[in-house]
Each structure stands twice: as structure tokens, then as C-alpha cells.
Design a protein around this motif. Structure first.
Motif, PDB file in Angstrom:
ATOM      1  N   TRP A 236    -135.931 -85.710  39.884  1.00  0.00           N
ATOM      2  CA  TRP A 236    -137.296 -85.184  39.856  1.00  0.00           C
ATOM      3  C   TRP A 236    -138.122 -85.881  38.770  1.00  0.00           C
ATOM      4  O   TRP A 236    -139.313 -86.141  38.947  1.00  0.00           O
ATOM      5  N   PHE A 237    -137.492 -86.152  37.631  1.00  0.00           N
ATOM      6  CA  PHE A 237    -138.220 -86.784  36.524  1.00  0.00           C
ATOM      7  C   PHE A 237    -138.795 -88.135  36.947  1.00  0.00           C
ATOM      8  O   PHE A 237    -139.869 -88.528  36.480  1.00  0.00           O
ATOM      9  N   PHE A 238    -138.100 -88.820  37.835  1.00  0.00           N
ATOM     10  CA  PHE A 238    -138.569 -90.118  38.312  1.00  0.00           C
ATOM     11  C   PHE A 238    -139.371 -90.009  39.608  1.00  0.00           C
ATOM     12  O   PHE A 238    -139.604 -91.011  40.295  1.00  0.00           O
ATOM     13  N   GLY A 239    -139.791 -88.798  39.946  1.00  0.00           N
ATOM     14  CA  GLY A 239    -140.671 -88.608  41.091  1.00  0.00           C
ATOM     15  C   GLY A 239    -139.986 -88.482  42.426  1.00  0.00           C
ATOM     16  O   GLY A 239    -140.645 -88.536  43.470  1.00  0.00           O
ATOM     17  N   LEU A 240    -138.665 -88.298  42.420  1.00  0.00           N
ATOM     18  CA  LEU A 240    -137.908 -88.139  43.661  1.00  0.00           C
ATOM     19  C   LEU A 240    -137.500 -86.684  43.824  1.00  0.00           C
ATOM     20  O   LEU A 240    -137.186 -86.013  42.839  1.00  0.00           O
ATOM     21  N   MET A 336    -142.061 -88.698  34.723  1.00  0.00           N
ATOM     22  CA  MET A 336    -142.204 -89.853  33.824  1.00  0.00           C
ATOM     23  C   MET A 336    -142.902 -89.487  32.520  1.00  0.00           C
ATOM     24  O   MET A 336    -143.561 -90.328  31.900  1.00  0.00           O
ATOM     25  N   ASN A 337    -142.758 -88.269  32.053  1.00  0.00           N
ATOM     26  CA  ASN A 337    -143.374 -87.819  30.806  1.00  0.00           C
ATOM     27  C   ASN A 337    -142.297 -87.694  29.736  1.00  0.00           C
ATOM     28  O   ASN A 337    -141.502 -86.742  29.758  1.00  0.00           O
ATOM     29  N   PRO A 338    -142.210 -88.621  28.799  1.00  0.00           N
ATOM     30  CA  PRO A 338    -141.132 -88.583  27.807  1.00  0.00           C
ATOM     31  C   PRO A 338    -141.168 -87.354  26.915  1.00  0.00           C
ATOM     32  O   PRO A 338    -140.148 -86.981  26.329  1.00  0.00           O
ATOM     33  N   LEU A 339    -142.318 -86.685  26.798  1.00  0.00           N
ATOM     34  CA  LEU A 339    -142.421 -85.506  25.947  1.00  0.00           C
ATOM     35  C   LEU A 339    -141.604 -84.329  26.472  1.00  0.00           C
ATOM     36  O   LEU A 339    -141.221 -83.443  25.701  1.00  0.00           O
ATOM     37  N   VAL A 340    -141.335 -84.312  27.777  1.00  0.00           N
ATOM     38  CA  VAL A 340    -140.663 -83.142  28.353  1.00  0.00           C
ATOM     39  C   VAL A 340    -139.255 -83.448  28.833  1.00  0.00           C
ATOM     40  O   VAL A 340    -138.586 -82.553  29.373  1.00  0.00           O
ATOM     41  N   ILE A 341    -138.784 -84.666  28.660  1.00  0.00           N
ATOM     42  CA  ILE A 341    -137.487 -85.015  29.242  1.00  0.00           C
ATOM     43  C   ILE A 341    -136.354 -84.176  28.649  1.00  0.00           C
ATOM     44  O   ILE A 341    -135.413 -83.800  29.359  1.00  0.00           O
ATOM     45  N   ILE A 342    -136.436 -83.840  27.350  1.00  0.00           N
ATOM     46  CA  ILE A 342    -135.358 -83.058  26.728  1.00  0.00           C
ATOM     47  C   ILE A 342    -135.292 -81.641  27.295  1.00  0.00           C
ATOM     48  O   ILE A 342    -134.240 -81.211  27.786  1.00  0.00           O
ATOM     49  N   PRO A 343    -136.379 -80.858  27.270  1.00  0.00           N
ATOM     50  CA  PRO A 343    -136.279 -79.510  27.852  1.00  0.00           C
ATOM     51  C   PRO A 343    -136.052 -79.530  29.359  1.00  0.00           C
ATOM     52  O   PRO A 343    -135.382 -78.647  29.900  1.00  0.00           O
ATOM     53  N   TRP A 344    -136.612 -80.538  30.029  1.00  0.00           N
ATOM     54  CA  TRP A 344    -136.468 -80.630  31.483  1.00  0.00           C
ATOM     55  C   TRP A 344    -135.012 -80.797  31.887  1.00  0.00           C
ATOM     56  O   TRP A 344    -134.553 -80.195  32.861  1.00  0.00           O
TER      57      TRP A 344
END
Length: 426
Positions: A236-240, A336-344
Motif C-alpha cells: 500500500w505504501f508504494f501505491g499498490l 510514498m510519504n516517509p513521515l508515516v512509514i514507521i507508524p504505517w
């Protein structure tokens, strides 16, 4: 961080693209979608048949009569859900190739029945429902794939009967399918005969022993579950669409585990599995959508000062209640938002661990095997998924609190950035 994300993108994107476009996984996913309305229908009546305190209200005899009256609803759907999945897969496989899709469904189910022993407790002429449900699921899936491919093989080589132009189209199509279907079913009949001379005796025994049982054991474990949850988030983080990709692989396992729990629940026995389809859908994905973003929406309302987050909360809140979170995924944004990758990535894994150990220790009942519609709001869906037990809803609320706490500092940072940018723009 940028280098790490670049490596992840280069590795995962090609894999995800292949999985997403694989015709077998696509047919498998769509086959389950064909069966889903019937599965939900049966699940609703399982819930109604097992409402709490009814046994005290109706008495033992009245309660038994009540359950017997509603029993056919689940027996005709959930207990034989494999049949509907097989038809759906066969239909979609042939439809993808531009053939007569209805014959794909017909030849798939007929091939499966050819392989199925028609003996119940030494009495011929009957088919045990167990092989039409979870136990026969994997064989049904493989049979549907092979049957559709073999049928299409003969069709593409024009092994068909051509009728004169004046013959009605329905009759012409029927005769065109005659030879391909006959050849396909003959092959499966030969397979059945061959296996009757082996130590397995039936194809069902072979598939269940060699493939289904080991995969089910693997899929029911915590490590495989954590990997599946993590991959959903990464895709999902990469838009898939992570759920579509991962569910295509894991759904046969999770549904089989679900069906085992349902049978035990209806029999009043101990539920065998913690990880099931509803473990994932209700207690992780089903709390506002992938990433459990309903808690993120609540966080936005609590701490949001920027106009962007406030408007996003108003837009995403109503949808999030029904587990639709595209406004948050694309509007926050998450992709693709590096600010949220940790909680996501972190929050769903923590929630999966908490949910698993809550059920393993008996604090919360295991999923009862009831398929709850994915749009059912949290708390209510947790109660229904655990067989009308309020602790299922309580666990969902606790999971939301976990997500809220994990996301809190990251939302504060994002809100501060948006707020400062808005003031500068003003």
C-alpha cells in the motif's frame, strides 16, 4: 531513508506487479468474490441462530427447533462454499481468455465432482459436505485452474462441432462446448482412476496430505501472519492494493481455517484456530481499512490545527466508520510519504501481536468462523466475529487505542508542518 525506500521500490514493485497481473491469482480472487454474497448470507444466519440467551428464553427443545429451522441457510452456503469458489474461478479463467465463461464454470465444477468420492459412511450415491467446504478447497482451486486451461486448449484448437448458421445460438454454443468438455472430463476421470490404485486412494487425500495440511498449519501460525500483514502495508505504501495482492495468496488458507472454526462453533466444541479470515479482516483491516486508519482520523480530530488535516478528517471520518480509507491513504497522504512509514508499518504488526495473544490466552474468544461484511463498523464487527461476544468489540477499541498512540507523534509533526506552511501562504 531515501536510499532504503528506493531499494524497497526496486525490489517490491516488479514482484507486486507480477502478482497483481497473474491470471491465476486474479481468477482466484474473483472466484472468491463470486462466492462472497453467499458466504455472507450463511454467516448472517449463523449469527442469528446463535444469539446469546436464546437457549434460556426458548428452552432447550425450543432452541434446538429454532436452530434446526435456520440451519439450512449455512448448510447450503458456508458448508459447501468450495463449490461456489470453483464455479467462480472456472468462469473467470475462461472469461479472461475471451471464451464462453459459463462453460468454464460448468466444466470446473463437473471436473471436481468427477474427482470426488461419492460415498458417505460406506453408502454410495452421496457426497460428504466436508469435501465441498474447507477440506476440498485446495483441490477445488487446482481443479478449476486445470479444467479451465484444458477446456480452453481444445477450444483454441477448434476441437468443436460447428452447427449450420440457422441453428439457434444457444444450441450452437452448447454443441461447440461438447467436445472440449468431454475431453476435459475424460482426463479428470483418468486421473481419478489412477489415484484409486495409489496409497492415497483419492485425489482429495493426496492434496490434503501433501499440500493443504502443511500450508494450513503454516498459514495459521503467527510468523506467516505477521509477514502477510507487513506486506499488505508495504505494498500500500508504494501505491499498490496490498490486500488484493496478499489475499490472493492467503485467502484459500484463511478461509479453510475459518471454516474449521465455524464447524467447531456450530458443534459447541473448542475453536481450533486463532488466525482465520476474520482475524485479519475484522481485527486488523476492518478497523477503518488497511492500516486501521479510523484511529488516525480520530487523532486528526483531537490534535489537528492545520486546515488540511481538519478537512481531511471531515472527509475521511464517515467513510472510515465503514472501513473505507482511500481518502486517508491518498489525502494524508500515506503513499510514498516517509513521515508515516514507521507508524504505517509498525501499528498493524503490534495490533496483530496483541490480538493473537489476547485470543491465545483466552481473554478474547477466537473468531467463530462467521464472515462479517467488511463494511460493518468496528465494535459491532468484533462482537459478531467472535460469536456475539462483547469482548471482540472491546478488543477492537483497545486496538484502535494502540494505533492512536503509535500515530500520535507523527501526526503532531505533520500537523505542525501543514500549519506552518498554511500560515506562510496566508
Amino acid at each position: 531513508m531515501n536510499r532504503f525506500m528506493e531499494v524497497l521500490e526496486n525490489v517490491l514493485m516488479p514482484v507486486a506487479d507480477k502478482l497483481n497481473n497473474n491470471r491465476y491469482l486474479t481468477a482466484l480472487r474473483n472466484g472468491f468474490m463470486v462466492a462472497l454474497p453467499l458466504i455472507i448470507f450463511g454467516s448472517i444466519f449463523v449469527v442469528i441462530a446463535n444469539l446469546p440467551f436464546l437457549d434460556r428464553l426458548l428452552g432447550e427443545e425450543g432452541y434446538a427447533t429454532y436452530q434446526n429451522a435456520l440451519g439450512p441457510a449455512s448448510a447450503a452456503t458456508l458448508s459447501i462454499m468450495g463449490l461456489f469458489v470453483i464455479i467462480g474461478i472456472g468462469y473467470k479463467m475462461v472469461e479472461q481468455r475471451g471464451g464462453e465463461a459459463i462453460y468454464g464454470g460448468v466444466v470446473a465444477i463437473a471436473s471436481f465432482l468427477v474427482l470426488t468420492p461419492q460415498v458417505v459412511e460406506d453408502v454410495s450415491g452421496g457426497i460428504p459436505t466436508s469435501v465441498l467446504g474447507a477440506q476440498g478447497m485446495f483441490l477445488g482451486i487446482f481443479t478449476a485452474f486445470f479444467a479451465a486451461e484444458i477446456y480452453q486448449y481444445f477450444v483454441k484448437r477448434n476441437w468443436t462441432i460447428k452447427m449450420p448458421s440457422g441453428v439457434p445460438s444457444a444450441v450452437s454454443r452448447s454443441f461447440s462446448a461438447l467436445i472440449p468438455i468431454t475431453m476435459t472430463l475424460t482426463i479428470f476421470l483418468a486421473v481419478r482412476i489412477i489415484f484409486s490404485y495409489t496409497s492415497f486412494e483419492t485425489v482429495q487425500n493426496f492434496i490434503y496430505t501433501i499440500i493443504q495440511e502443511p500450508l494450513t498449519v503454516l498459514g495459521s501460525g503467527l510468523p506467516a501472519t505477521i509477514i502477510a500483514v507487513l506486506l499488505i502495508q508495504v505494498f500500500w505504501f508504494f501505491g499498490l492494493h496490498g490486500q488484493i495482492i496478499i489475499n490472493s495468496v492467503f485467502d484459500p488458507i484463511w478461509y479453510a481455517l475459518n471454516d474449521q472454526n465455524l464447524a467447531a462453533f456450530q458443534a459447541g466444541a473448542e475453536l481450533p484456530n486463532i488466525v482465520t479470515k476474520q482475524f485479519i479482516d475484522t481485527f486488523i483491516v476492518g478497523i477503518g481499512g488497511s492500516g486501521m486508519t479510523l484511529a488516525v482520523v480520530i487523532g486528526i480530530f483531537v490534535i489537528g490545527k492545520s486546515r488540511q488535516l481538519k478537512e481531511l478528517g471531515k472527509l475521511g471520518g464517515p467513510a472510515g466508520i465503514f472501513n473505507v480509507n482511500e481518502p486517508i491513504i491518498f489525502g494524508l497522504p500515506i503513499i510514498m510519504n516517509p513521515l508515516v512509514i514507521i507508524p504505517w508499518l509498525l501499528a498493524p504488526v503490534i495490533v496483530a501481536l496483541v490480538t493473537y495473544f489476547s485470543m491465545a490466552t483466552g481473554i478474547v474468544p477466537k473468531p467463530a468462523g462467521v464472515i462479517v461484511p467488511w463494511t460493518t463498523p468496528p465494535f459491532l464487527s468484533g462482537i459478531l466475529a467472535t460469536g456475539n461476544n462483547i469482548m471482540g468489540g472491546v478488543l477492537q477499541l483497545f486496538n484502535m487505542l494502540i494505533v492512536f498512540i503509535i500515530w500520535w507523534p507523527f501526526l503532531k509533526i505533520m500537523d505542525k508542518q501543514y500549519y506552518e506552511n498554511e500560515n506562510k501562504a496566508a
